[in-house]
Scaffold this motif. Structure first.
Motif, PDB file in Angstrom:
ATOM      1  N   GLU A 230       0.835  -1.203   0.000  1.00 13.28           N
ATOM      2  CA  GLU A 230       0.000   0.000   0.000  1.00 13.28           C
ATOM      3  C   GLU A 230       0.868   1.250   0.000  1.00 13.28           C
ATOM      4  OE1 GLU A 230      -2.715  -0.390   3.298  1.00 13.28           O
ATOM      5  OE2 GLU A 230      -3.549  -2.272   2.529  1.00 13.28           O
ATOM      6  N   HIS A 231       0.220   2.377  -0.233  1.00 18.40           N
ATOM      7  CA  HIS A 231       0.897   3.657  -0.432  1.00 18.40           C
ATOM      8  C   HIS A 231       1.762   4.081   0.748  1.00 18.40           C
ATOM      9  CE1 HIS A 231      -3.286   3.733   0.732  1.00 18.40           C
ATOM     10  NE2 HIS A 231      -3.116   4.877   1.370  1.00 18.40           N
ATOM     11  N   PHE A 232       1.436   3.639   1.951  1.00 21.60           N
ATOM     12  CA  PHE A 232       2.249   3.958   3.128  1.00 21.60           C
ATOM     13  C   PHE A 232       3.695   3.508   2.955  1.00 21.60           C
ATOM     14  CE2 PHE A 232      -2.044   3.745   4.853  1.00 21.60           C
ATOM     15  CZ  PHE A 232      -2.071   4.854   5.686  1.00 21.60           C
ATOM     16  N   ASN A 233       3.888   2.442   2.185  1.00 23.95           N
ATOM     17  CA  ASN A 233       5.211   1.831   2.063  1.00 23.95           C
ATOM     18  C   ASN A 233       5.953   2.208   0.794  1.00 23.95           C
ATOM     19  OD1 ASN A 233       5.401   0.417   4.532  1.00 23.95           O
ATOM     20  ND2 ASN A 233       3.998  -1.160   3.766  1.00 23.95           N
ATOM     21  N   LEU A 234       5.491   3.221   0.084  1.00 29.88           N
ATOM     22  CA  LEU A 234       6.156   3.616  -1.156  1.00 29.88           C
ATOM     23  C   LEU A 234       7.610   4.030  -0.917  1.00 29.88           C
ATOM     24  CD1 LEU A 234       5.986   4.094  -4.205  1.00 29.88           C
ATOM     25  CD2 LEU A 234       5.233   6.434  -3.727  1.00 29.88           C
ATOM     26  N   ALA A 235       7.897   4.626   0.232  1.00 33.13           N
ATOM     27  CA  ALA A 235       9.280   5.047   0.526  1.00 33.13           C
ATOM     28  C   ALA A 235      10.251   3.868   0.456  1.00 33.13           C
ATOM     29  CB  ALA A 235       9.343   5.720   1.895  1.00 33.13           C
ATOM     30  N   TRP A 236       9.805   2.695   0.894  1.00 32.45           N
ATOM     31  CA  TRP A 236      10.659   1.505   0.801  1.00 32.45           C
ATOM     32  C   TRP A 236      10.936   1.161  -0.659  1.00 32.45           C
ATOM     33  CZ3 TRP A 236      13.038  -0.349   4.989  1.00 32.45           C
ATOM     34  CH2 TRP A 236      12.494  -0.057   6.246  1.00 32.45           C
ATOM     35  N   TYR A 237       9.892   1.213  -1.474  1.00 27.98           N
ATOM     36  CA  TYR A 237      10.053   0.914  -2.907  1.00 27.98           C
ATOM     37  C   TYR A 237      11.041   1.884  -3.553  1.00 27.98           C
ATOM     38  CZ  TYR A 237       8.951   0.803  -7.894  1.00 27.98           C
ATOM     39  OH  TYR A 237       9.046   0.754  -9.264  1.00 27.98           O
ATOM     40  N   LEU A 238      10.931   3.164  -3.218  1.00 36.83           N
ATOM     41  CA  LEU A 238      11.810   4.175  -3.815  1.00 36.83           C
ATOM     42  C   LEU A 238      13.270   3.953  -3.427  1.00 36.83           C
ATOM     43  CD1 LEU A 238       9.618   7.384  -3.310  1.00 36.83           C
ATOM     44  CD2 LEU A 238       9.885   6.025  -5.403  1.00 36.83           C
ATOM     45  N   THR A 239      13.512   3.645  -2.146  1.00 33.80           N
ATOM     46  CA  THR A 239      14.893   3.423  -1.710  1.00 33.80           C
ATOM     47  C   THR A 239      15.463   2.136  -2.303  1.00 33.80           C
ATOM     48  OG1 THR A 239      14.015   2.451   0.335  1.00 33.80           O
ATOM     49  CG2 THR A 239      14.749   4.748   0.436  1.00 33.80           C
TER      50      THR A 239
END
Length: 284
Positions: free
Chosen positions: A11-20
């Motif tokens: 979900e969108h809350f975890n996008l920061a993990w995907y970006l890093t």
């Protein structure tokens, strides 16, 4: 290169993990961080932490607190999302239920026992002065797809899930949202298996430093609202509202907040005992 397995909801809350991860920021520090999606949510992740399938999890506060008290050999190392989660309370679009009073005593669809959808049903019951013993009934549906099937086919009557994640399903006319229920604490924390903490504290600190740098500036990333809308199939205005309501954290959950979590879970008989702050938290 150190391999580390981490789990979270897609979900969108975890996008920061995907970006890093996309930017190879962990590999640059000789860490092979592998992300695993858990569509079943918190209950599936607590099981994966216990079995060693994952080393870390981005997980709902109430779920991991309950599971650590019940013997999960993990600790919370920091708060990830500071703001409460807004749980939408959903029924099938053609359901006879129109209000919170209507669903009293009916069947709540939950992903698993011990999951957020399970525990928050108790919070909703408490907020509305229901009889906890008699007004809560549960049907296990595993995940969001299971909830769509369960509510549509009448196997369950209502389903609690994060409001913005389910908004497209409401917009499609599959679900109807009759109300919202906020978690009474910061919603997501990062939990880590004790064995991993004991043997890899330096790597853990590196991972936290990387993700915290990204979350601290997440809202100022150019066109982040459009990125989220496209990646998660959401309307731009919904994403912008969500961003305005959401704050990430880069610090450890304090004792007062965690005591409040335990107090409420204990009052609802979700946990059988309250434990010391040091049994739940590890400061990296």
């Amino acid at each position: 290169m150190k391999k580390v397995n981490i789990g979270g909801v897609p979900e969108h809350f975890n996008l920061a993990w995907y970006l890093t991860l996309k930017n190879s920021e962990y590999k640059d520090q000789n860490i092979n961080l592998r992300w695993h999606d858990y569509h079943g949510g918190t209950g599936a992740m607590t099981k994966a932490l216990r079995s060693g399938e994952i080393d870390m999890a981005v997980i709902l506060t109430e779920g991991i607190v309950k599971d650590i008290i019940e013997g999960n050999p993990s600790k919370i190392v920091q708060t990830f999302v500071e703001t409460p989660l807004i749980w939408g309370i959903h029924v099938a679009a053609d359901s006879q239920f129109k209000t919170i009073d209507d669903i009293k005593g009916s069947r709540a669809a939950i992903s698993r026992y011990g999951s957020g959808s399970h525990l928050m049903a108790y919070i909703n019951a408490k907020n509305n002065n229901w009889d906890i013993e008699n007004d809560l009934n549960f049907e296990v549906i595993k995940n969001l797809d299971g909830a769509i099937k369960g509510l549509t086919e009448g196997q369950a009557d209502y389903f609690m899930w994060e409001k913005f994640t389910t908004k497209p399903i409401v917009d499609e006319g599959v679900f109807r949202r009759i109300d919202n229920c906020r978690s009474p604490w910061p919603c997501f924390v990062i939990a880590v298996r004790q064995e991993f903490i004991d043997n890899n504290e330096a790597d853990l600190k590196t991972i936290l430093d990387i993700i915290n740098e990204t979350t601290s500036e997440f809202k100022s990333i150019p066109s982040i609202d459009k990125t989220i809308a496209n990646r998660y199939g959401q309307e731009l205005e919904d994403v912008q509202e969500w961003l305005s309501l959401t704050e990430w954290s880069q610090s450890v959950m304090d004792k007062e907040t965690l005591d409040n979590v335990q107090e409420q879970l204990y009052d609802l008989k979700i946990i059988s005992e309250k434990v010391d702050y040091s049994n739940l938290i590890h400061k990296v």
